[in-house]
Write a protein that holds these residues in place. Sequence first.
Motif, mmCIF file in Angstrom:
data_model
loop_
_atom_site.group_PDB
_atom_site.id
_atom_site.type_symbol
_atom_site.label_atom_id
_atom_site.label_comp_id
_atom_site.label_asym_id
_atom_site.label_seq_id
_atom_site.Cartn_x
_atom_site.Cartn_y
_atom_site.Cartn_z
ATOM 1 N N TYR A 165 -8.248 45.770 -7.694
ATOM 2 C CA TYR A 165 -7.882 45.651 -6.245
ATOM 3 C C TYR A 165 -8.376 43.538 -5.471
ATOM 4 O O TYR A 165 -7.113 43.233 -5.565
ATOM 5 N N MET A 168 -7.506 41.083 -8.203
ATOM 6 C CA MET A 168 -6.172 40.614 -7.937
ATOM 7 C C MET A 168 -5.739 39.882 -6.561
ATOM 8 O O MET A 168 -5.191 39.025 -6.475
ATOM 9 N N GLU A 193 -7.504 49.343 -13.511
ATOM 10 C CA GLU A 193 -6.341 48.684 -13.564
ATOM 11 C C GLU A 193 -5.182 49.500 -11.993
ATOM 12 O O GLU A 193 -5.760 51.214 -11.966
ATOM 13 N N SER A 195 -1.587 50.463 -9.050
ATOM 14 C CA SER A 195 -0.018 50.047 -9.523
ATOM 15 C C SER A 195 0.041 48.914 -8.379
ATOM 16 O O SER A 195 -0.938 49.253 -7.062
ATOM 17 N N GLN A 196 1.065 48.950 -8.137
ATOM 18 C CA GLN A 196 1.590 47.712 -7.480
ATOM 19 C C GLN A 196 1.690 48.441 -5.819
ATOM 20 O O GLN A 196 1.210 48.145 -4.921
ATOM 21 N N GLU A 197 1.730 49.770 -5.936
ATOM 22 C CA GLU A 197 1.995 50.219 -4.527
ATOM 23 C C GLU A 197 0.775 50.415 -4.544
ATOM 24 O O GLU A 197 0.562 50.840 -3.390
ATOM 25 N N PHE A 199 -2.283 48.560 -4.988
ATOM 26 C CA PHE A 199 -2.472 47.569 -4.406
ATOM 27 C C PHE A 199 -1.717 46.958 -2.360
ATOM 28 O O PHE A 199 -2.517 46.891 -1.429
ATOM 29 N N GLU A 200 -1.122 47.620 -2.799
ATOM 30 C CA GLU A 200 0.529 47.209 -0.932
ATOM 31 C C GLU A 200 -0.382 48.152 -0.267
ATOM 32 O O GLU A 200 -0.583 47.723 1.141
ATOM 33 N N ARG A 203 -4.039 46.610 0.526
ATOM 34 C CA ARG A 203 -3.436 45.023 1.170
ATOM 35 C C ARG A 203 -3.373 45.244 3.022
ATOM 36 O O ARG A 203 -3.853 45.236 3.689
#
Length: 320
Positions: A165, A168, A193, A195-197, A199-200, A203
Amino acid sequence: FFTTDGMVYKLKTWRLPKGGRTAKGKAIVNILPIPQGVSIAAIMPVDVPEEDWANLQVFFATSAGDVRRNALSDFTNVKSNGKIAMKLPDAATRLVNVRICSEDDDVMLVTSSGRAIRFPTTEVRVFKGRDSTGVRGIKLQGDDDVVSMSIIRHFEATPGERAAYLKMRRQAEGAEDGEVDEDANAEPEMAAEISQERFEEMRAAENLILTISDGGSGKLSSSHDYPVRGRGGMGVQAMDKAMRGGPLVASFPVEREDQIMLATSGGQSIRVPVEGISFRSRSAGGVKVFDTGKGEKVVSVAWIADQGEEEDVSAESTDS
């Protein structure tokens, strides 16, 4: 109102003088019977009826690194001349901050030498009175002292997820990686790694931590950059090891839309938008936020939640 000598005072909001955003205000010594040489460590607005205060908890931290957790109901019966909120071991020790917390929160302590420790509030039991000096929150060395205590959102993530995280996040901000954290107990940044999910999700749970040094340097960093550890350790780096900007004076969560007010030992002050402060890694140095004069040091940082040009703002002061 909690003072640096460990006292607590209580006042109905309507008794405070009302003024506009640019009003000078009234000296606190003219409102509360605070002794000379004592300052306010924390102002805690509470809009919950006193009969429900037993459901809320407050967390204390001292400059000596001690912490304590109490039910807010321990402070319902406060007379006009105040009452002892926390006993301090000696005159040199001061109360740094007091904050409402829950068992789902973490506590973060930051010291002047650039160390930080983060642990769950549940690491400290709920004390049944106000007589105790508390338990050790962070182990200090030499003349180091705690300058800030913050309550931040708890989030469960593996070291690999945190590392992915942060990589990124720094790329998105165009931030420098900073120095390598060589703490003996630092967690290795394992390759992973997310996923974008995910990461959000991370965040959304992130707190932006603002750190300011007495030389006027500052930075923003992610709360995910501060690992959750057990209470009582020495913590991890919160600033570059060389401490080129000088000792730390404040570290607390902010939002991008907020502003801060910095004041120096020479009586100078400046208001700075948080948006203009660089995002960097936990172990990196800061950037110049306030160009202090020769022999001057930043001694106070106040958080300002900006609510528009025509509205009032609220400020929370953090004194070194």
